[in-house]
Design a protein around this motif. Structure first.
Motif, mmCIF file in Angstrom:
data_model
loop_
_atom_site.group_PDB
_atom_site.id
_atom_site.type_symbol
_atom_site.label_atom_id
_atom_site.label_comp_id
_atom_site.label_asym_id
_atom_site.label_seq_id
_atom_site.Cartn_x
_atom_site.Cartn_y
_atom_site.Cartn_z
ATOM 1 N N GLU A 19 0.822 -1.205 0.000
ATOM 2 C CA GLU A 19 0.000 0.000 0.000
ATOM 3 C C GLU A 19 0.860 1.262 0.000
ATOM 4 O O GLU A 19 0.535 2.252 -0.664
ATOM 5 C CB GLU A 19 -0.915 -0.009 1.223
ATOM 6 C CG GLU A 19 -1.811 1.197 1.336
ATOM 7 C CD GLU A 19 -2.693 1.146 2.575
ATOM 8 O OE1 GLU A 19 -3.484 2.083 2.759
ATOM 9 O OE2 GLU A 19 -2.580 0.180 3.353
ATOM 10 N N SER A 45 -4.218 5.778 -5.816
ATOM 11 C CA SER A 45 -5.665 5.980 -5.711
ATOM 12 C C SER A 45 -6.433 4.739 -6.141
ATOM 13 O O SER A 45 -7.470 4.417 -5.562
ATOM 14 C CB SER A 45 -6.086 7.182 -6.573
ATOM 15 O OG SER A 45 -5.527 8.375 -6.071
ATOM 16 N N ALA A 48 -6.671 2.440 -3.369
ATOM 17 C CA ALA A 48 -7.668 2.915 -2.410
ATOM 18 C C ALA A 48 -9.083 2.605 -2.873
ATOM 19 O O ALA A 48 -9.953 2.253 -2.068
ATOM 20 C CB ALA A 48 -7.503 4.415 -2.189
ATOM 21 N N MET A 51 -9.914 -0.978 -2.092
ATOM 22 C CA MET A 51 -10.208 -1.154 -0.667
ATOM 23 C C MET A 51 -11.555 -0.551 -0.299
ATOM 24 O O MET A 51 -12.285 -1.096 0.537
ATOM 25 C CB MET A 51 -9.102 -0.532 0.175
ATOM 26 C CG MET A 51 -7.780 -1.282 0.124
ATOM 27 S SD MET A 51 -6.619 -0.745 1.402
ATOM 28 C CE MET A 51 -7.371 -1.448 2.875
ATOM 29 N N LEU A 52 -11.887 0.562 -0.912
ATOM 30 C CA LEU A 52 -13.159 1.228 -0.646
ATOM 31 C C LEU A 52 -14.336 0.294 -0.923
ATOM 32 O O LEU A 52 -15.274 0.187 -0.132
ATOM 33 C CB LEU A 52 -13.249 2.488 -1.511
ATOM 34 C CG LEU A 52 -14.579 3.241 -1.526
ATOM 35 C CD1 LEU A 52 -14.864 3.843 -0.172
ATOM 36 C CD2 LEU A 52 -14.547 4.326 -2.595
ATOM 37 N N ALA A 102 -6.035 -4.681 -3.677
ATOM 38 C CA ALA A 102 -6.597 -3.847 -2.621
ATOM 39 C C ALA A 102 -7.964 -4.350 -2.168
ATOM 40 O O ALA A 102 -8.324 -4.242 -0.988
ATOM 41 C CB ALA A 102 -6.711 -2.411 -3.115
ATOM 42 N N ALA A 106 -8.605 -5.164 1.735
ATOM 43 C CA ALA A 106 -9.680 -4.554 2.524
ATOM 44 C C ALA A 106 -10.452 -5.613 3.291
ATOM 45 O O ALA A 106 -10.809 -5.421 4.465
ATOM 46 C CB ALA A 106 -10.623 -3.772 1.614
ATOM 47 N N THR A 212 -7.280 10.866 7.009
ATOM 48 C CA THR A 212 -6.459 10.070 6.102
ATOM 49 C C THR A 212 -6.119 10.849 4.837
ATOM 50 O O THR A 212 -4.983 10.788 4.342
ATOM 51 C CB THR A 212 -7.191 8.770 5.728
ATOM 52 O OG1 THR A 212 -7.486 8.044 6.925
ATOM 53 C CG2 THR A 212 -6.344 7.908 4.812
ATOM 54 N N SER A 330 -13.480 1.372 4.487
ATOM 55 C CA SER A 330 -13.869 2.113 3.289
ATOM 56 C C SER A 330 -13.633 3.607 3.472
ATOM 57 O O SER A 330 -13.150 4.291 2.563
ATOM 58 C CB SER A 330 -15.340 1.850 2.954
ATOM 59 O OG SER A 330 -15.546 0.507 2.589
ATOM 60 N N ASN A 333 -10.165 4.534 3.010
ATOM 61 C CA ASN A 333 -9.756 4.544 1.617
ATOM 62 C C ASN A 333 -10.444 5.620 0.788
ATOM 63 O O ASN A 333 -9.955 5.952 -0.290
ATOM 64 C CB ASN A 333 -9.949 3.147 1.034
ATOM 65 C CG ASN A 333 -8.915 2.201 1.576
ATOM 66 O OD1 ASN A 333 -7.782 2.192 1.131
ATOM 67 N ND2 ASN A 333 -9.289 1.429 2.589
ATOM 68 N N ILE A 336 -7.720 7.975 1.219
ATOM 69 C CA ILE A 336 -6.579 7.638 0.375
ATOM 70 C C ILE A 336 -6.852 8.022 -1.078
ATOM 71 O O ILE A 336 -5.939 8.400 -1.821
ATOM 72 C CB ILE A 336 -6.249 6.137 0.482
ATOM 73 C CG1 ILE A 336 -5.781 5.793 1.896
ATOM 74 C CG2 ILE A 336 -5.172 5.740 -0.520
ATOM 75 C CD1 ILE A 336 -5.474 4.335 2.108
ATOM 76 N N THR A 337 -8.118 7.959 -1.484
ATOM 77 C CA THR A 337 -8.478 8.294 -2.858
ATOM 78 C C THR A 337 -8.494 9.798 -3.088
ATOM 79 O O THR A 337 -7.880 10.306 -4.035
ATOM 80 C CB THR A 337 -9.863 7.714 -3.205
ATOM 81 O OG1 THR A 337 -9.850 6.303 -2.987
ATOM 82 C CG2 THR A 337 -10.226 7.996 -4.656
#
Length: 393
Positions: A19, A45, A48, A51-52, A102, A106, A212, A330, A333, A336-337
Protein backbone atom coordinates in the motif's frame (compact mmCIF):
# COMPACT_ATOMS: atom_id res chain seq x y z
CA UNK A 1 -2.21 -8.48 24.28
CA UNK A 2 -2.57 -11.99 22.77
CA UNK A 3 0.21 -13.07 20.41
CA UNK A 4 -2.31 -13.61 17.61
CA UNK A 5 -3.00 -9.85 17.56
CA UNK A 6 0.69 -9.20 16.89
CA UNK A 7 0.61 -11.85 14.17
CA UNK A 8 -2.27 -10.05 12.50
CA UNK A 9 -0.25 -6.86 12.74
CA UNK A 10 2.60 -8.65 10.96
CA UNK A 11 0.23 -9.71 8.18
CA UNK A 12 -0.88 -6.09 7.83
CA UNK A 13 2.82 -5.18 7.59
CA UNK A 14 3.24 -7.52 4.61
CA UNK A 15 0.24 -6.09 2.78
CA UNK A 16 0.72 -2.54 4.01
CA UNK A 17 4.18 -2.44 2.46
CA UNK A 18 2.47 -2.72 -0.91
CA UNK A 19 0.00 0.00 0.00
CA UNK A 20 2.79 2.42 0.94
CA UNK A 21 5.76 1.56 -1.23
CA UNK A 22 4.52 3.24 -4.42
CA UNK A 23 5.06 6.63 -2.78
CA UNK A 24 8.79 5.96 -3.06
CA UNK A 25 8.63 4.31 -6.49
CA UNK A 26 6.65 6.87 -8.50
CA UNK A 27 9.68 8.21 -10.42
CA UNK A 28 10.85 4.70 -11.40
CA UNK A 29 7.36 3.51 -12.40
CA UNK A 30 6.71 6.73 -14.30
CA UNK A 31 9.91 6.34 -16.33
CA UNK A 32 9.57 2.59 -16.93
CA UNK A 33 5.93 2.65 -18.02
CA UNK A 34 6.14 5.97 -19.87
CA UNK A 35 3.48 7.82 -17.86
CA UNK A 36 3.52 11.09 -15.90
CA UNK A 37 4.15 11.31 -12.15
CA UNK A 38 0.47 12.21 -11.46
CA UNK A 39 -0.61 9.23 -13.63
CA UNK A 40 1.71 6.95 -11.67
CA UNK A 41 0.18 8.46 -8.52
CA UNK A 42 -3.19 7.13 -9.68
CA UNK A 43 -1.88 3.66 -8.87
CA UNK A 44 -2.11 4.74 -5.22
CA UNK A 45 -5.67 5.98 -5.71
CA UNK A 46 -6.59 2.79 -7.61
CA UNK A 47 -5.46 0.75 -4.61
CA UNK A 48 -7.67 2.92 -2.41
CA UNK A 49 -10.67 2.42 -4.70
CA UNK A 50 -10.25 -1.36 -4.46
CA UNK A 51 -10.21 -1.15 -0.67
CA UNK A 52 -13.16 1.23 -0.65
CA UNK A 53 -15.35 -1.32 -2.42
CA UNK A 54 -13.79 -4.48 -1.06
CA UNK A 55 -14.28 -3.89 2.67
CA UNK A 56 -18.10 -3.84 2.87
CA UNK A 57 -18.59 -6.35 0.04
CA UNK A 58 -16.24 -8.98 1.48
CA UNK A 59 -17.45 -8.31 5.03
CA UNK A 60 -20.95 -9.38 3.92
CA UNK A 61 -19.82 -12.25 1.66
CA UNK A 62 -17.62 -13.79 4.37
CA UNK A 63 -19.88 -12.96 7.30
CA UNK A 64 -20.39 -16.64 8.18
CA UNK A 65 -17.01 -17.92 7.02
CA UNK A 66 -14.29 -19.22 9.28
CA UNK A 67 -12.12 -16.20 10.12
CA UNK A 68 -8.98 -18.18 9.28
CA UNK A 69 -10.36 -19.38 5.93
CA UNK A 70 -11.37 -15.85 4.96
CA UNK A 71 -7.99 -14.34 5.82
CA UNK A 72 -6.09 -17.11 4.03
CA UNK A 73 -8.19 -16.66 0.89
CA UNK A 74 -7.52 -12.93 0.91
CA UNK A 75 -3.77 -13.44 1.34
CA UNK A 76 -3.56 -15.95 -1.54
CA UNK A 77 -5.26 -13.57 -3.98
CA UNK A 78 -3.19 -10.64 -2.71
CA UNK A 79 0.07 -12.51 -3.33
CA UNK A 80 -1.01 -13.57 -6.83
CA UNK A 81 -1.87 -9.99 -7.86
CA UNK A 82 1.66 -8.94 -6.94
CA UNK A 83 3.19 -11.75 -8.98
CA UNK A 84 1.08 -10.62 -11.94
CA UNK A 85 2.01 -6.97 -11.36
CA UNK A 86 5.71 -7.79 -11.28
CA UNK A 87 5.45 -9.60 -14.61
CA UNK A 88 3.62 -6.87 -16.55
CA UNK A 89 4.90 -3.83 -18.41
CA UNK A 90 1.42 -2.52 -19.20
CA UNK A 91 0.18 0.42 -17.12
CA UNK A 92 -3.51 -0.52 -17.48
CA UNK A 93 -2.93 -4.10 -16.36
CA UNK A 94 -0.84 -2.95 -13.42
CA UNK A 95 -3.67 -0.59 -12.46
CA UNK A 96 -6.10 -3.53 -12.53
CA UNK A 97 -3.87 -5.69 -10.32
CA UNK A 98 -3.70 -2.86 -7.79
CA UNK A 99 -7.50 -2.70 -7.61
CA UNK A 100 -7.91 -6.47 -7.17
CA UNK A 101 -5.13 -6.71 -4.58
CA UNK A 102 -6.60 -3.85 -2.62
CA UNK A 103 -10.05 -5.43 -2.79
CA UNK A 104 -8.91 -8.50 -0.85
CA UNK A 105 -6.59 -6.46 1.41
CA UNK A 106 -9.68 -4.55 2.52
CA UNK A 107 -11.39 -7.82 3.33
CA UNK A 108 -8.40 -8.88 5.41
CA UNK A 109 -8.46 -5.58 7.33
CA UNK A 110 -12.17 -5.94 8.11
CA UNK A 111 -11.89 -9.53 9.37
CA UNK A 112 -8.59 -9.00 11.19
CA UNK A 113 -9.75 -5.85 13.00
CA UNK A 114 -12.87 -7.54 14.38
CA UNK A 115 -10.78 -10.55 15.41
CA UNK A 116 -8.21 -8.35 17.17
CA UNK A 117 -10.90 -6.41 19.04
CA UNK A 118 -12.49 -9.62 20.29
CA UNK A 119 -9.16 -11.02 21.43
CA UNK A 120 -8.20 -7.84 23.27
CA UNK A 121 -11.49 -7.26 25.09
CA UNK A 122 -13.68 -4.15 25.49
CA UNK A 123 -11.21 -2.16 27.61
CA UNK A 124 -8.41 -2.36 25.04
CA UNK A 125 -10.12 -1.74 21.71
CA UNK A 126 -7.97 1.23 20.73
CA UNK A 127 -4.78 -0.46 21.88
CA UNK A 128 -5.56 -3.59 19.85
CA UNK A 129 -6.17 -1.44 16.79
CA UNK A 130 -2.90 0.40 17.44
CA UNK A 131 -1.11 -2.97 17.33
CA UNK A 132 -2.91 -3.93 14.12
CA UNK A 133 -2.35 -0.55 12.49
CA UNK A 134 1.16 -0.64 13.91
CA UNK A 135 1.88 -3.21 11.21
CA UNK A 136 1.15 -0.49 8.69
CA UNK A 137 3.38 1.89 10.61
CA UNK A 138 6.27 -0.57 10.66
CA UNK A 139 5.68 -0.98 6.92
CA UNK A 140 6.32 2.74 6.58
CA UNK A 141 9.54 2.42 8.62
CA UNK A 142 10.91 -0.79 7.09
CA UNK A 143 8.82 -1.84 4.12
CA UNK A 144 8.53 1.55 2.42
CA UNK A 145 12.24 2.51 2.44
CA UNK A 146 13.26 -1.08 1.69
CA UNK A 147 10.83 -1.21 -1.22
CA UNK A 148 12.10 2.17 -2.44
CA UNK A 149 15.71 1.01 -2.24
CA UNK A 150 14.88 -2.26 -4.04
CA UNK A 151 13.06 -0.33 -6.76
CA UNK A 152 15.93 2.08 -7.26
CA UNK A 153 18.58 -0.65 -7.52
CA UNK A 154 16.79 -3.73 -8.91
CA UNK A 155 13.72 -2.25 -10.61
CA UNK A 156 10.32 -1.51 -9.12
CA UNK A 157 9.18 -5.07 -9.94
CA UNK A 158 11.53 -6.45 -7.27
CA UNK A 159 9.47 -4.70 -4.59
CA UNK A 160 6.35 -6.49 -5.86
CA UNK A 161 8.11 -9.86 -5.65
CA UNK A 162 9.15 -9.08 -2.08
CA UNK A 163 5.54 -8.30 -1.10
CA UNK A 164 4.34 -11.58 -2.64
CA UNK A 165 6.92 -13.49 -0.58
CA UNK A 166 5.97 -11.70 2.66
CA UNK A 167 2.30 -12.43 2.00
CA UNK A 168 3.13 -16.13 1.72
CA UNK A 169 4.86 -15.98 5.11
CA UNK A 170 1.80 -14.24 6.56
CA UNK A 171 -0.32 -17.17 5.40
CA UNK A 172 1.85 -19.53 7.44
CA UNK A 173 1.40 -17.34 10.51
CA UNK A 174 -2.38 -17.27 10.13
CA UNK A 175 -2.51 -21.06 9.73
CA UNK A 176 -0.62 -21.65 12.98
CA UNK A 177 -2.12 -18.95 15.22
CA UNK A 178 -5.75 -18.43 14.17
CA UNK A 179 -8.07 -21.37 15.02
CA UNK A 180 -10.07 -22.94 12.20
CA UNK A 181 -13.73 -23.86 12.12
CA UNK A 182 -16.84 -21.74 12.45
CA UNK A 183 -18.01 -19.99 15.58
CA UNK A 184 -21.00 -21.27 17.52
CA UNK A 185 -22.48 -17.77 17.33
CA UNK A 186 -22.46 -16.14 13.92
CA UNK A 187 -23.17 -12.56 12.86
CA UNK A 188 -26.62 -11.48 11.69
CA UNK A 189 -26.72 -9.18 8.68
CA UNK A 190 -29.90 -7.47 9.90
CA UNK A 191 -28.24 -6.51 13.18
CA UNK A 192 -25.14 -5.31 11.35
CA UNK A 193 -27.22 -3.11 9.03
CA UNK A 194 -29.16 -1.70 11.98
CA UNK A 195 -25.92 -0.72 13.71
CA UNK A 196 -24.49 1.29 10.83
CA UNK A 197 -27.52 3.61 10.85
CA UNK A 198 -26.03 5.29 13.94
CA UNK A 199 -25.25 8.96 13.01
CA UNK A 200 -22.27 8.96 15.35
CA UNK A 201 -20.67 6.21 13.29
CA UNK A 202 -20.93 8.25 10.11
CA UNK A 203 -19.37 11.24 11.84
CA UNK A 204 -16.52 8.95 12.93
CA UNK A 205 -16.20 7.76 9.33
CA UNK A 206 -15.90 11.40 8.30
CA UNK A 207 -13.03 11.86 10.74
CA UNK A 208 -11.35 8.75 9.35
CA UNK A 209 -11.71 9.85 5.72
CA UNK A 210 -10.64 13.46 6.20
CA UNK A 211 -7.68 12.75 8.50
CA UNK A 212 -6.46 10.07 6.10
CA UNK A 213 -6.83 12.42 3.13
CA UNK A 214 -4.72 14.96 5.02
CA UNK A 215 -1.87 12.47 5.44
CA UNK A 216 -2.05 10.94 1.95
CA UNK A 217 -2.22 14.25 0.12
CA UNK A 218 1.26 14.88 1.53
CA UNK A 219 2.65 11.36 1.74
CA UNK A 220 1.84 10.34 -1.85
CA UNK A 221 4.15 13.00 -3.28
CA UNK A 222 6.91 13.04 -0.67
CA UNK A 223 9.53 11.56 -3.03
CA UNK A 224 9.20 14.23 -5.76
CA UNK A 225 8.72 16.96 -3.12
CA UNK A 226 12.03 16.01 -1.51
CA UNK A 227 13.94 15.89 -4.80
CA UNK A 228 12.30 18.80 -6.66
CA UNK A 229 11.42 21.28 -3.90
CA UNK A 230 13.67 20.43 -0.96
CA UNK A 231 16.66 19.72 -3.18
CA UNK A 232 17.69 16.37 -1.72
CA UNK A 233 19.15 13.67 -3.95
CA UNK A 234 17.10 10.54 -4.67
CA UNK A 235 19.47 8.55 -2.45
CA UNK A 236 18.15 10.44 0.61
CA UNK A 237 14.49 9.62 -0.07
CA UNK A 238 14.46 6.17 1.64
CA UNK A 239 16.11 7.65 4.75
CA UNK A 240 13.60 10.48 5.04
CA UNK A 241 10.73 8.03 4.51
CA UNK A 242 12.20 5.85 7.25
CA UNK A 243 12.31 8.69 9.81
CA UNK A 244 8.77 9.59 8.77
CA UNK A 245 7.84 6.02 9.66
CA UNK A 246 9.60 6.27 13.02
CA UNK A 247 7.51 9.35 13.74
CA UNK A 248 4.38 7.44 12.73
CA UNK A 249 5.28 4.58 15.08
CA UNK A 250 5.80 7.02 17.96
CA UNK A 251 2.44 8.65 17.24
CA UNK A 252 0.39 5.47 16.97
CA UNK A 253 2.05 3.83 20.00
CA UNK A 254 1.55 6.86 22.23
CA UNK A 255 -2.03 7.41 21.12
CA UNK A 256 -2.80 3.70 21.57
CA UNK A 257 -2.19 4.13 25.30
CA UNK A 258 -4.45 7.18 25.67
CA UNK A 259 -7.22 6.69 23.12
CA UNK A 260 -9.30 4.17 25.11
CA UNK A 261 -9.57 6.60 28.03
CA UNK A 262 -9.56 9.97 26.24
CA UNK A 263 -10.53 9.48 22.59
CA UNK A 264 -11.63 13.05 21.87
CA UNK A 265 -8.62 14.61 23.58
CA UNK A 266 -6.32 12.32 21.62
CA UNK A 267 -8.01 13.23 18.34
CA UNK A 268 -7.99 16.96 19.05
CA UNK A 269 -4.30 17.04 19.94
CA UNK A 270 -3.37 14.82 16.98
CA UNK A 271 -5.30 16.84 14.39
CA UNK A 272 -4.12 20.18 15.73
CA UNK A 273 -0.55 18.94 15.56
CA UNK A 274 -1.11 17.64 12.02
CA UNK A 275 -2.39 21.03 10.88
CA UNK A 276 0.67 22.76 12.34
CA UNK A 277 3.08 20.23 10.80
CA UNK A 278 1.47 20.50 7.35
CA UNK A 279 1.65 24.30 7.41
CA UNK A 280 5.30 24.13 8.51
CA UNK A 281 6.06 21.79 5.61
CA UNK A 282 4.29 24.05 3.11
CA UNK A 283 6.27 27.07 4.28
CA UNK A 284 9.60 25.29 4.70
CA UNK A 285 9.56 22.81 1.81
CA UNK A 286 12.55 24.46 0.15
CA UNK A 287 14.79 24.16 3.22
CA UNK A 288 15.90 20.64 4.24
CA UNK A 289 16.37 21.40 7.96
CA UNK A 290 12.77 22.68 8.08
CA UNK A 291 11.14 20.23 5.67
CA UNK A 292 12.48 16.97 7.14
CA UNK A 293 11.38 17.66 10.78
CA UNK A 294 7.98 18.78 9.47
CA UNK A 295 7.64 15.50 7.57
CA UNK A 296 8.46 13.54 10.73
CA UNK A 297 5.79 15.49 12.65
CA UNK A 298 3.26 14.76 9.91
CA UNK A 299 3.95 11.08 10.64
CA UNK A 300 3.71 11.53 14.42
CA UNK A 301 0.43 13.45 14.51
CA UNK A 302 -1.10 11.87 11.41
CA UNK A 303 -0.86 8.32 12.76
CA UNK A 304 -1.85 9.37 16.28
CA UNK A 305 -5.41 9.71 14.95
CA UNK A 306 -5.69 6.05 14.11
CA UNK A 307 -6.24 4.30 17.48
CA UNK A 308 -8.76 6.89 18.70
CA UNK A 309 -10.98 6.91 15.63
CA UNK A 310 -10.89 3.11 15.30
CA UNK A 311 -11.64 2.62 18.97
CA UNK A 312 -14.60 4.98 18.73
CA UNK A 313 -16.05 3.06 15.78
CA UNK A 314 -16.01 -0.20 17.75
CA UNK A 315 -17.45 1.50 20.84
CA UNK A 316 -20.34 2.87 18.79
CA UNK A 317 -20.87 -0.43 16.96
CA UNK A 318 -21.27 -2.43 20.19
CA UNK A 319 -22.14 -6.08 19.59
CA UNK A 320 -22.40 -5.82 15.78
CA UNK A 321 -19.03 -4.51 14.64
CA UNK A 322 -18.25 -6.44 11.43
CA UNK A 323 -19.96 -4.18 8.91
CA UNK A 324 -19.15 -1.08 10.96
CA UNK A 325 -15.46 -2.01 10.81
CA UNK A 326 -15.71 -2.65 7.08
CA UNK A 327 -17.21 0.79 6.45
CA UNK A 328 -14.41 2.32 8.50
CA UNK A 329 -11.91 0.62 6.19
CA UNK A 330 -13.87 2.11 3.29
CA UNK A 331 -13.76 5.55 4.92
CA UNK A 332 -10.03 5.17 5.34
CA UNK A 333 -9.76 4.54 1.62
CA UNK A 334 -12.05 7.40 0.68
CA UNK A 335 -9.31 9.51 2.25
CA UNK A 336 -6.58 7.64 0.37
CA UNK A 337 -8.48 8.29 -2.86
CA UNK A 338 -9.37 11.95 -2.50
CA UNK A 339 -6.11 13.06 -0.86
CA UNK A 340 -3.72 12.14 -3.71
CA UNK A 341 -6.38 13.03 -6.32
CA UNK A 342 -6.87 16.59 -5.08
CA UNK A 343 -3.14 17.03 -4.54
CA UNK A 344 -2.56 15.78 -8.08
CA UNK A 345 -5.01 18.36 -9.43
CA UNK A 346 -3.04 21.16 -7.79
CA UNK A 347 0.18 19.79 -9.27
CA UNK A 348 -1.33 19.55 -12.75
CA UNK A 349 -2.43 23.17 -12.34
CA UNK A 350 1.21 24.13 -11.82
CA UNK A 351 0.97 24.93 -8.09
CA UNK A 352 4.24 23.15 -7.18
CA UNK A 353 4.90 20.36 -4.69
CA UNK A 354 4.59 22.52 -1.53
CA UNK A 355 0.89 22.88 -2.43
CA UNK A 356 0.24 19.27 -1.36
CA UNK A 357 1.03 20.29 2.23
CA UNK A 358 -1.57 23.08 2.07
CA UNK A 359 -4.12 20.52 0.81
CA UNK A 360 -3.19 18.28 3.75
CA UNK A 361 -3.69 21.13 6.22
CA UNK A 362 -7.13 21.86 4.77
CA UNK A 363 -8.27 18.25 5.15
CA UNK A 364 -6.95 18.16 8.74
CA UNK A 365 -8.95 21.30 9.61
CA UNK A 366 -12.12 19.65 8.24
CA UNK A 367 -11.35 16.47 10.23
CA UNK A 368 -10.98 18.51 13.41
CA UNK A 369 -14.41 19.97 12.71
CA UNK A 370 -15.97 16.48 12.66
CA UNK A 371 -14.35 15.73 16.03
CA UNK A 372 -15.76 18.90 17.57
CA UNK A 373 -19.22 17.99 16.23
CA UNK A 374 -18.91 14.46 17.64
CA UNK A 375 -18.26 15.80 21.14
CA UNK A 376 -21.80 17.22 21.08
CA UNK A 377 -23.42 13.82 20.45
CA UNK A 378 -24.80 11.70 23.32
CA UNK A 379 -22.46 9.10 24.79
CA UNK A 380 -22.76 5.69 23.04
CA UNK A 381 -25.08 3.20 24.69
CA UNK A 382 -22.93 0.17 23.78
CA UNK A 383 -19.99 -0.66 25.97
CA UNK A 384 -19.97 -4.43 25.87
CA UNK A 385 -17.46 -6.49 23.94
CA UNK A 386 -18.53 -7.79 20.55
CA UNK A 387 -20.20 -11.10 21.28
CA UNK A 388 -21.80 -12.42 18.12
CA UNK A 389 -19.41 -11.70 15.30
CA UNK A 390 -16.00 -10.78 16.59
CA UNK A 391 -14.64 -14.29 16.83
CA UNK A 392 -11.38 -15.86 15.77
CA UNK A 393 -13.00 -18.90 14.30
Amino acid sequence: MPFAVYLLGAAIFAQGTSELMLAGLLPEISTDLGVSIPAAGLLISAFAVGMLVGAPVLAVVTLRWSRRAAMLAFLVVFALTHVAGALTSDYGFLLATRVVGAFVYAGFWAVASVTAIQLAGPESRARAMSVLAGGLTVASIVGLPAGTALGQHLGWQSAFWAVAAMSALAMVGVIFTIPGGRSKTTPELRSELRTIRNPGLWLAYGTTALSTAAILAIFSYLAPLLTDSTGLSAAWVPAVLAVYGVGALIGITTAGRTADRRPFTTLTVALTGLIAAAVALALGAGTPWLAVPAIVLVGVFGFANNPAVNGRVFTLAGSAPTLAAAFNVSAFNVGITIGPWLAGLTLNAGAGYPSVAWIGALFAILALGTVLLATRLPAPLHHSAPATCATTT
